[in-house]
Scaffold this motif. Sequence first.
Motif, mmCIF file in Angstrom:
data_model
loop_
_atom_site.group_PDB
_atom_site.id
_atom_site.type_symbol
_atom_site.label_atom_id
_atom_site.label_comp_id
_atom_site.label_asym_id
_atom_site.label_seq_id
_atom_site.Cartn_x
_atom_site.Cartn_y
_atom_site.Cartn_z
ATOM 1 N N CYS A 55 14.172 35.352 25.567
ATOM 2 C CA CYS A 55 14.683 35.091 26.921
ATOM 3 C C CYS A 55 13.575 35.017 27.975
ATOM 4 C CB CYS A 55 15.719 36.128 27.348
ATOM 5 S SG CYS A 55 17.182 36.142 26.323
ATOM 6 N N ASP A 77 19.897 36.916 37.188
ATOM 7 C CA ASP A 77 19.970 38.372 37.217
ATOM 8 C C ASP A 77 20.495 38.931 35.896
ATOM 9 O OD1 ASP A 77 18.945 38.355 39.684
ATOM 10 O OD2 ASP A 77 20.718 39.126 40.731
ATOM 11 N N ALA A 80 17.724 38.884 33.558
ATOM 12 C CA ALA A 80 16.812 39.994 33.848
ATOM 13 C C ALA A 80 17.344 41.266 33.220
ATOM 14 C CB ALA A 80 16.650 40.156 35.361
ATOM 15 N N GLY A 81 18.664 41.452 33.290
ATOM 16 C CA GLY A 81 19.291 42.631 32.698
ATOM 17 C C GLY A 81 19.090 42.652 31.188
ATOM 18 N N ARG A 83 16.674 41.102 29.457
ATOM 19 C CA ARG A 83 15.257 41.366 29.177
ATOM 20 C C ARG A 83 14.954 42.850 29.334
ATOM 21 N NH1 ARG A 83 14.144 36.049 31.768
ATOM 22 N NH2 ARG A 83 14.136 37.092 33.781
ATOM 23 N N ASN A 84 15.641 43.459 30.282
ATOM 24 C CA ASN A 84 15.387 44.866 30.562
ATOM 25 C C ASN A 84 15.966 45.781 29.488
ATOM 26 O OD1 ASN A 84 16.488 47.460 32.521
ATOM 27 N ND2 ASN A 84 14.327 46.842 32.601
ATOM 28 N N PRO A 109 9.780 49.340 32.959
ATOM 29 C CA PRO A 109 11.117 48.830 32.633
ATOM 30 C C PRO A 109 12.222 49.770 33.123
ATOM 31 C CG PRO A 109 9.681 48.717 30.724
ATOM 32 C CD PRO A 109 8.952 49.513 31.754
ATOM 33 N N TYR A 112 13.197 49.183 36.728
ATOM 34 C CA TYR A 112 14.114 48.067 36.939
ATOM 35 C C TYR A 112 15.482 48.351 36.333
ATOM 36 C CZ TYR A 112 10.046 45.638 38.640
ATOM 37 O OH TYR A 112 8.952 45.291 39.369
ATOM 38 N N ALA B 314 9.522 39.758 32.832
ATOM 39 C CA ALA B 314 9.718 39.955 31.395
ATOM 40 C C ALA B 314 10.253 41.356 31.115
ATOM 41 C CB ALA B 314 8.414 39.740 30.648
ATOM 42 N N LEU B 315 9.913 42.295 31.978
ATOM 43 C CA LEU B 315 10.362 43.672 31.775
ATOM 44 C C LEU B 315 11.706 43.942 32.449
ATOM 45 C CD1 LEU B 315 7.002 45.584 32.251
ATOM 46 C CD2 LEU B 315 8.094 44.830 30.136
ATOM 47 N N GLY B 316 12.263 42.924 33.113
ATOM 48 C CA GLY B 316 13.613 43.086 33.638
ATOM 49 C C GLY B 316 13.759 43.088 35.147
ATOM 50 N N ALA B 317 12.696 42.709 35.868
ATOM 51 C CA ALA B 317 12.819 42.668 37.327
ATOM 52 C C ALA B 317 13.668 41.475 37.732
ATOM 53 C CB ALA B 317 11.440 42.553 37.967
ATOM 54 N N THR B 318 14.583 41.695 38.675
ATOM 55 C CA THR B 318 15.362 40.566 39.184
ATOM 56 C C THR B 318 14.540 39.844 40.254
ATOM 57 O OG1 THR B 318 16.347 41.945 40.880
ATOM 58 C CG2 THR B 318 17.553 41.769 38.806
#
Lengths: 227, 401
Positions: A55, A77, A80-81, A83-84, A109, A112, B314-318
């Motif tokens: 992703c 968003d 992003a979730g 990936r997190n 991580p 976020y 890549a680590l999840g930041a919006t």
Amino acid sequence: MNLIEASNITKDYSLGTQTVEALRGVTFGIEQGEFIAIMGPSGSGKSTLMNIIGCLDSPTTGTYHLNQQEVSTLSGDELAGIRNKEIGFVFQTFHLLARNSALDNVMLPLKYAGVSKADQVNRAKDKLSQVGLESRMNHQPSELSGGQQQRVAIARALVNNPSILFADEPTGNLDSQTGHEVMQLFHNLHKQGQTIILITHENEIAAEAQRTIYIKDGLIESDTRKE
Amino acid sequence: MILQESITTAVDSIRANLLRSLLTTIAIVIGTASVIAMVGIGSSAQRAIDDSITNASARTLVVYPSRGRGTQKISAAPLSISDADALMKDKEINWRIAPEIRGSKSLKYQNESISIQVIGAREDYLSILGYEIDDGNFFTQRDDLARKRYAVLGSSVGAELKTSSKALVGKDIDLGGVTFKVIGVVNSEGSSGWSNPDEQIYIPLFTASDRVFGRDRVDAIRVEVPNTYTPEEAMISIERVLRREHDIGPGEENNFRINDWSQFTDLQKQATAIFSALLIGIAGISLMVGGIGVMNIMLVSVTERTREIGLRKALGATHQAILLQFIIEAVTLCIIGGVIGVIFGSSLYFLVTVFQDWVFTIPFSAILGSVMFSAFVGLFFGIWPARKAAQLEPAVALRYE
Ligand SMILES: Nc1ncnc2c1ncn2[C@@H]1O[C@H](COP(=O)(O)OP(=O)(O)OP(=O)(O)O)[C@@H](O)[C@H]1O
Ligand SMILES: [Mg+2]
């Protein structure tokens, strides 16, 4: 149902008038708990494929399901979730934040994810000791060896308990001894049930995986499973 | 929650990249400080000039005899001491009047001899011009009526005689063959453009007319106009008296002319306008320079920051979390830089006002304008690359070179 379901994935890069077809229709599935090595010559499309299923990039055509979800329909968003929470990524060049301590890098991580500060610290410390770096937590990347930096990166990839761990040539920048140590880490994780997808050039490392997908010129040439 | 995380992330990032943050801040400090100092100094200078214009000594009309046209010499009807007296005696004009006789004479003291501008004047001459006595005394009305041979020196006259003006007080000097006693020295006033009062010598009016120049004709009559009169109104009153004294019939032209200070002040106002335009220009350029500094530092870090943004994503930041972090970072640096710049610029400006004896007025619009401008520059060049990077796929941003 498979954890990952990719069908007919293509990826074109346009360079001015020229178009590079990095992937030309790739189809495969990956189950929970598998340890997969992706191999192939340089420029065959391994990283491109891994970025798409991780992703970090989107395919030109084709469908890709992660945990039964069609990824192309997700908003920025939501991605992003994913990936997190679902994905942990380990890069060949580590990609640590330079002027931040190992602990801060591993905590990223969790920030976020909206985890409380105390939990961030505790969980990051846990992961750092799991990779054997409890004594190096306050060091900056420049004060760590390559193997140590990669272990920080692995701790960061694991800290939010992802469903899948992706690693793009994680040992490519390490000598064989440290590379071996890092591989040992992956084995232990796999034993604990972690799904791992790993790109490598080395047959020796690929031999350690249960399944090897061989890519050539943007297509899967072979997909072999050990018993 | 996101906001709080963004704040800590931004603050961490500022601290982690201290050098870059510092350079950004310095650029903003320079921009803001120079604008504040420049605009402050400009407005104080303008005010100082305005003050000197409204100053009583500047409200002076000067009446001169008309110069004859073409080859004609001095006009047939010169100004005289009696014209000055007529002005003084007029019921409407009870203002201070200062007639003066001017001429060049040779001044001798011991073996030194120089040519000097001699001014015959009355006892209130100095205060009408706003000059002050430095040493000794100025002559009195009685000295004038008694045609006393008293002289008061400009501050640098003594130096031309190889001594000092103060050392000459009480000494006898020779002025055009007549012996005078030096009774005082006038403060140094500096050149006024047309003449230098420091290089003049002052003697009583009647002494000048009877003993030195041998004439009643005066070269100028200064009239101090009160605040209640505009220069035009005052001119009409002076004209009325002098036309009567000079027997000028209706329709005939004046045989004298009146110099109006407003001509002078118009010029000065024009000069200050040019001056402040110049300052605003300089301030604008300083801001531009500061802005370009901020821009450069922001742009230099784009590569590094693009990779950072790729990694964070890549680590999840919006998208929102990234933008917030960068906005907060830029705003924080701009505010810190702006505040330091205001303090720095105001201090510089304050020092100048102390040395120049000017009024210190903090130009609020300059503070607001410069801080807002640098904030804008910082925000724009901090966020614009960040926004672009945040729109990239993480894989692309991570590979950015
Ligand atoms: N951003 C890009 N723009 C244009 N072409 C690209 C881009 N990224 C990759 N490619 C091209 O796509 C093809 C596949 O690249 P990819 O990085 O996936 O190869 P790889 O198998 O990972 O190679 P290596 O083993 O050297 O890492 C290559 O021909 C490469 O030149
Ligand atoms: Mg690659």
